[in-house]
Design a protein around this motif. Structure first.
Motif: not given
Length: 150
Positions: A51-55
């Motif tokens: 989920c952090e990588a989606t940012r």
């Protein structure tokens, strides 16, 4: 230990090239991560980092992260409940605001989720017609989000 190294490579503190390679490696290895996905702490670590990588600033990393999320939705549908609010917020925001390549990957999450849920509903109907108990529940995530997605 291999999965730990891959998930570590996805963290925001890593260079974007490393994050992209790690995210791609995770996507390709998720099919073998059943034992890890059964353990809440390990599943939480995977989902948090994805989920952090989606940012990420790099759109290629963001798109690859959504490809991982799609794979997780297809392979581990029964493990999604704890993450659906976050996934809904991430995907709808991405669909509205991000580059086309990334937005398509976020749309693919919902498309894949729809296919999984339709399969589960068809399976439930078939089992009910044969008088057998339903083994896997459809949570109807798509139905709940449909108004906002359309």
């Amino acid at each position: 230990s291999m999965l730990n190294a891959v998930v570590d490579g996805i963290q925001a503190s890593r260079p974007d090239k490393v994050r992209l390679a790690a995210t791609t490696a995770l996507k390709n290895s998720l099919i073998f991560a059943h034992k890890n996905m059964e353990k809440k702490a390990e599943r939480d670590a995977i989902m948090t980092n994805i989920c952090e990588a989606t940012r990420c600033q790099d759109y290629l990393v963001r798109a690859a992260a959504y490809e991982c999320i799609v794979q997780i939705a297809v392979s581990y549908y029964d493990k999604l409940q704890d993450y659906m609010t976050t996934l809904y917020e991430l995907t709808t925001d991405t669909i509205r605001k991000d580059r086309e390549e990334v937005a398509k990957a976020a749309i693919e999450f919902w498309s894949s989720l729809c296919e999984v849920e339709q399969d589960l509903l068809d399976e439930a109907t078939d089992l009910a017609e044969r008088g057998l108990p339903i083994q896997r529940q459809c949570m109807r995530y798509v139905n709940a989000a449909l108004v906002h997605l359309v």
